[in-house]
Structure formats: C-alpha cells, structure tokens
Design an enzyme around this catalytic site. Structure first.
Site, PDB file in Angstrom:
ATOM      1  N   ASP A  27       0.817  -1.219   0.000  1.00  0.00           N
ATOM      2  CA  ASP A  27       0.000   0.000   0.000  1.00  0.00           C
ATOM      3  C   ASP A  27       0.855   1.277   0.000  1.00  0.00           C
ATOM      4  O   ASP A  27       1.964   1.283   0.536  1.00  0.00           O
ATOM      5  CB  ASP A  27      -0.915  -0.019   1.241  1.00  0.00           C
ATOM      6  CG  ASP A  27      -2.029   1.002   1.133  1.00  0.00           C
ATOM      7  OD1 ASP A  27      -2.358   1.435   0.017  1.00  0.00           O
ATOM      8  OD2 ASP A  27      -2.569   1.386   2.194  1.00  0.00           O
ATOM      9  N   ASN A  29       1.118   3.396  -2.954  1.00  0.00           N
ATOM     10  CA  ASN A  29       1.598   3.802  -4.283  1.00  0.00           C
ATOM     11  C   ASN A  29       1.078   5.175  -4.685  1.00  0.00           C
ATOM     12  O   ASN A  29       1.822   6.002  -5.228  1.00  0.00           O
ATOM     13  CB  ASN A  29       1.123   2.795  -5.348  1.00  0.00           C
ATOM     14  CG  ASN A  29       1.717   1.425  -5.160  1.00  0.00           C
ATOM     15  OD1 ASN A  29       2.643   1.248  -4.381  1.00  0.00           O
ATOM     16  ND2 ASN A  29       1.181   0.444  -5.867  1.00  0.00           N
ATOM     17  N   SER A  72      -7.568  -5.646  -4.570  1.00  0.00           N
ATOM     18  CA  SER A  72      -8.620  -6.196  -3.719  1.00  0.00           C
ATOM     19  C   SER A  72      -9.968  -6.206  -4.432  1.00  0.00           C
ATOM     20  O   SER A  72     -10.152  -5.541  -5.466  1.00  0.00           O
ATOM     21  CB  SER A  72      -8.738  -5.371  -2.430  1.00  0.00           C
ATOM     22  OG  SER A  72      -9.423  -4.154  -2.688  1.00  0.00           O
ATOM     23  N   ASN A  75     -11.056  -2.731  -4.800  1.00  0.00           N
ATOM     24  CA  ASN A  75     -10.289  -1.784  -5.632  1.00  0.00           C
ATOM     25  C   ASN A  75     -10.957  -1.472  -6.978  1.00  0.00           C
ATOM     26  O   ASN A  75     -10.558  -0.532  -7.665  1.00  0.00           O
ATOM     27  CB  ASN A  75      -8.849  -2.271  -5.841  1.00  0.00           C
ATOM     28  CG  ASN A  75      -7.978  -2.134  -4.603  1.00  0.00           C
ATOM     29  OD1 ASN A  75      -7.084  -2.942  -4.368  1.00  0.00           O
ATOM     30  ND2 ASN A  75      -8.222  -1.111  -3.786  1.00  0.00           N
ATOM     31  N   TRP A  76     -12.012  -2.225  -7.336  1.00  0.00           N
ATOM     32  CA  TRP A  76     -12.758  -1.902  -8.571  1.00  0.00           C
ATOM     33  C   TRP A  76     -13.465  -0.560  -8.454  1.00  0.00           C
ATOM     34  O   TRP A  76     -13.906  -0.006  -9.462  1.00  0.00           O
ATOM     35  CB  TRP A  76     -13.788  -2.990  -8.870  1.00  0.00           C
ATOM     36  CG  TRP A  76     -13.190  -4.332  -9.122  1.00  0.00           C
ATOM     37  CD1 TRP A  76     -13.186  -5.390  -8.255  1.00  0.00           C
ATOM     38  CD2 TRP A  76     -12.508  -4.792 -10.299  1.00  0.00           C
ATOM     39  NE1 TRP A  76     -12.531  -6.475  -8.823  1.00  0.00           N
ATOM     40  CE2 TRP A  76     -12.112  -6.129 -10.075  1.00  0.00           C
ATOM     41  CE3 TRP A  76     -12.181  -4.190 -11.526  1.00  0.00           C
ATOM     42  CZ2 TRP A  76     -11.412  -6.881 -11.023  1.00  0.00           C
ATOM     43  CZ3 TRP A  76     -11.493  -4.940 -12.465  1.00  0.00           C
ATOM     44  CH2 TRP A  76     -11.117  -6.258 -12.220  1.00  0.00           C
TER      45      TRP A  76
END
Ligand code: IPE
Ligand code: IPE
Ligand code: MG
Length: 247
Positions: A27, A29, A72, A75-76
C-alpha cells in the site's frame, strides 16, 4: 534538525531463522506519486518494481512463502483508468516473469477470483501457475481480485455444495478441512503480515489465515520499501513471543 539526526542502526534480522511465510499489503503507491507531483499510475509502476525487487530478495534469502496483496475486491471502485493501468502493469510483470521463470524457479500462485479479469490476463496467470507448478523456490502468492470475506463466502458455498451432494458431513467440519476450501489451500498461515504506508488496518486481507499472525506496520510507502525495511520487519518479528493462546 531532524535532517542531521542519524537513523537508528539497522536491527539485524537472523536470516537463519526466518518466518516461513511473510504476507505484505503493498500500500501507498498513490501517495508516493502524489508527493512527487506524478499521476497515481506512476506510483503503481514504482510499486511493481519494488515488488519485483522484494520478491527476488525473498527468494535469495530462502523464504518459503511470500503472499502479496496486489488488487482487492474493493479496488474496482477506483477510476477505470487507474484500474486498467494496474491490470496493464500486472500483465507486463507476468510476461517478464515468464521469461525469467526457468532461472528464478519461483513458484507462482494466485489467490482471488480471476474469472472477471480480461481473458488475456487470466491466461497469463494460469500459464505462470502451470509453468511453475513443480518449481521448488520461494512460493509467491499474488492476491488479485482478492477479498478475505469473498474468500470465506466462496468457501462456505463450496462446503455447502459438498454437504448437499454427500461429499461432506454438515455436522463435522474441522479448521483444517475448512482451510482446504480457501484459496490458500496447502499454504501455511502467514507468520508475519507487513503493511507499509501508515495505515493500521487489514483491508480485507487474509482474514482467516492471519488469526495468529504477527503484524508489522511502517509509515514507509510501498514504492520506498526496501531490503532494509524488510530486515526491520523480520527483526521485529523475531523479538516477539508467540503464544497462540498458551503461556
Ligand atoms: C496500493 O496503493 C495499490 C493498490 C491498492 C492497487 P494505493 O493505490 O492504495 O496507494 P494509496 O493508499 O492511495 O497511497
Ligand atoms: C489494500 O489497500 C489493497 C491493496 C494494497 C491491494 P487499499 O488502499 O485498497 O486499502 P484501504 O482502502 O486504504 O483500506
Ligand atoms: Mg491504499
């Protein structure tokens, strides 16, 4: 003033007694990119390089299992162009990994529902998995479209189907048996879960498997994560006393 202060000496990790399984929530970025005035996608590209370097290092030091959270089930929700940039980076990574596999002998595996990925990416995942099935190096599990709750629901449904179809007994289910319905079937639970970026949460990562994991949190953003930081995490782990409910 802080600028002139020396960092604390690096804690020495004992590489002869490594945890068997390290899991990492990759995590930070986006924040890494923002700090540099770059688009978030540049952060993901830098994060992919860090993953490559850390996975290679884990193989070199003889770690048995490395599991990373790459994307995840939640994350969509991100903008379509960010999602597609992440998928593009994964494709690039896997294509390069296939070229290197014979040399690296890293065993690749995926946790997550790959059915919704593009056919091309899905095939690449399957290919890397197939090619490396018999490799004996570090096993790298990439969590892709992975969610701990989703994994548990799928396991519950598969178990229910087995009960209905007479393959399982609904009155007898052990933890080990339940574990065989999970993506992580056959993989020991993570000993150490690392989350960079300063967030202090699991974000739906390995909910079942991390029941007795040790946690290591650091403010370092994933693209800046280094061997040294990994050593710090392992050294911290080695100072812990794991009791598993005993004394
Ligand atoms: C992790 O970095 C990568 C993914 C979740 C795909 P982020 O993109 O979440 O970075 P931050 O948390 O916004 O900094
Ligand atoms: C967790 O990070 C998922 C991955 C690193 C792949 P997120 O950035 O999605 O988590 P939250 O939203 O901060 O909880
Ligand atoms: Mg994040």
């Amino acid at each position: 003033m802080a600028f002139f202060q020396k960092r604390a000496p690096l804690p020495k990790a004992d590489l002869q007694h490594l945890p068997r399984h390290i899991a990492i929530i990759m995590d930070g970025n986006g924040r890494w990119a923002k700090k540099r005035g770059l688009p978030r996608t540049a952060g993901h590209a830098a994060g992919a390089e860090t993953f490559r370097a850390i996975a290679t290092y884990c193989k070199e030091i003889g770690l048995e299992y490395l599991t990373v959270y790459a994307f995840s089930t939640e994350n969509w929700k991100r903008p379509a162009e960010e999602v597609s940039a992440i998928m593009g980076l994964l494709k690039k990574y896997l294509l390069e990994a296939i070229g290197q596999m014979e040399h690296d002998r890293v065993k690749m595996n995926f946790f997550g529902d790959l059915s919704v990925l593009s056919p091309e990416l899905r095939q690449l995942c399957q290919r890397t998995q197939e090619i490396s099935t018999h490799y004996d190096g570090c096993q790298v599990n990439i969590c892709l479209n992975y969610g701990g709750r989703d994994e548990l629901l799928r396991a519950a449904m598969a178990y229910a189907r087995d009960c209905v179809e007479g393959r399982a007994d609904p009155n007898h289910l052990t933890q080990d048996q339940f574990g065989t319905y999970l993506y992580s079937k056959g993989v020991p639970d993570p000993d150490l879960v690392i989350r960079p970026s300063g967030e202090l949460r699991l974000s739906n990562f390995l909910l079942w498997q991390s029941a007795y994991a040790e946690f290591y949190f650091t403010d370092v953003l994933w693209p800046d994560f280094s061997k040294e930081e990994l050593h710090r995490a392992i050294a911290a782990y080695q100072r812990r006393s794991r009791r598993f409910g005993g004394v």
